[in-house]
Enzyme design. Structure first.
Site, PDB file in Angstrom:
ATOM      1  N   ARG A 143       3.290  31.938 -48.126  1.00  0.00           N
ATOM      2  CA  ARG A 143       3.672  30.899 -48.470  1.00  0.00           C
ATOM      3  C   ARG A 143       3.437  29.872 -47.449  1.00  0.00           C
ATOM      4  NH1 ARG A 143       2.912  32.860 -52.668  1.00  0.00           N
ATOM      5  NH2 ARG A 143       4.135  33.131 -54.359  1.00  0.00           N
ATOM      6  N   HIS A 160      -5.925  28.535 -52.497  1.00  0.00           N
ATOM      7  CA  HIS A 160      -4.599  29.384 -53.140  1.00  0.00           C
ATOM      8  C   HIS A 160      -5.222  30.646 -54.223  1.00  0.00           C
ATOM      9  CE1 HIS A 160      -0.186  28.898 -53.502  1.00  0.00           C
ATOM     10  NE2 HIS A 160      -0.518  30.280 -53.728  1.00  0.00           N
TER      11      HIS A 160
END
Length: 205
Positions: free
Chosen positions: A120, A168
């Site tokens: 993250r 991502h």
């Protein structure tokens, strides 16, 4: 590479040390990485490439370690440990491990090492990483996640020669995989079995 979140993650430099392979017939090497259950596949793949792995784990592994890698359950790192050639992060995000990829951890890596960041964005103190790259201590980094997503078109990271950025997509679930998990969860609920994909509010993941 199995792991979780707890205050023990403040001691993660021990858990992220090693050496990776650089040729088709690599010598035995050592590698330590950071990650949740997603790290299992990475650990198994690295082991098949001849990389010795030290695995960080919060809950006990679901089975025996593949490839003979060693697990450390939140032990305090020893200062004399060698640094990592690469750190691979696939941790979940919790309050205890926010900003865990900071200068204190990253500067313990071997000179010329690199970060593979797939966890993250909030794990990484980007200013610390970029300073170590600019100083020549680290060779570069690969980002699949960042604090700011998407990055503005004029962000300097896009043009930095020592960074690689992907949108991502490091982990993606196919419709077939999602359907299979749904069916499994329904069957476990029906049969009164523990849920394999249950989220624990206490741990945050």
């Amino acid at each position: 590479m199995w792991s979780g979140s707890s205050t023990s993650w403040r001691a993660m430099p021990r858990m992220a040390c090693g050496r990776t392979c650089h040729c088709a017939a690599p010598p035995r090497s050592a590698s330590r990485s950071l990650g949740g259950s997603m790290g299992r596949a990475i650990a198994q793949t690295m082991a098949t490439l001849g990389v010795d792995l030290t695995v960080a784990v919060r809950p006990p592994p679901g089975g025996p370690s593949a490839g003979g890698y060693v697990t450390h359950r939140g032990r305090q790192p020893r200062r004399r440990d060698p640094g990592a050639d690469y750190v691979i992060n696939v941790l979940p995000i919790t309050a205890q491990i926010r900003d865990v990829l900071n200068r204190e951890l990253l500067e313990r890596m071997r000179r010329g090492g690199g970060l593979i960041q797939m966890g993250r964005g909030e794990h990484l103190v980007e200013e610390d990483l970029m300073a170590l790259i600019d100083e020549g201590h680290l060779a570069g980094a690969s980002f699949d996640v960042l604090r700011q997503e998407p990055l503005p078109a004029d962000h300097p990271y896009w043009q930095h020669p020592k960074l690689r950025i992907t949108p991502h997509v490091a982990s993606g679930a196919t419709p077939h995989a999602v359907a299979a998990q749904l069916v499994q969860s329904v069957q476990e609920l029906r049969d009164g079995q523990p849920l394999s994909f249950e989220v624990d509010p206490g741990t945050g993941y």
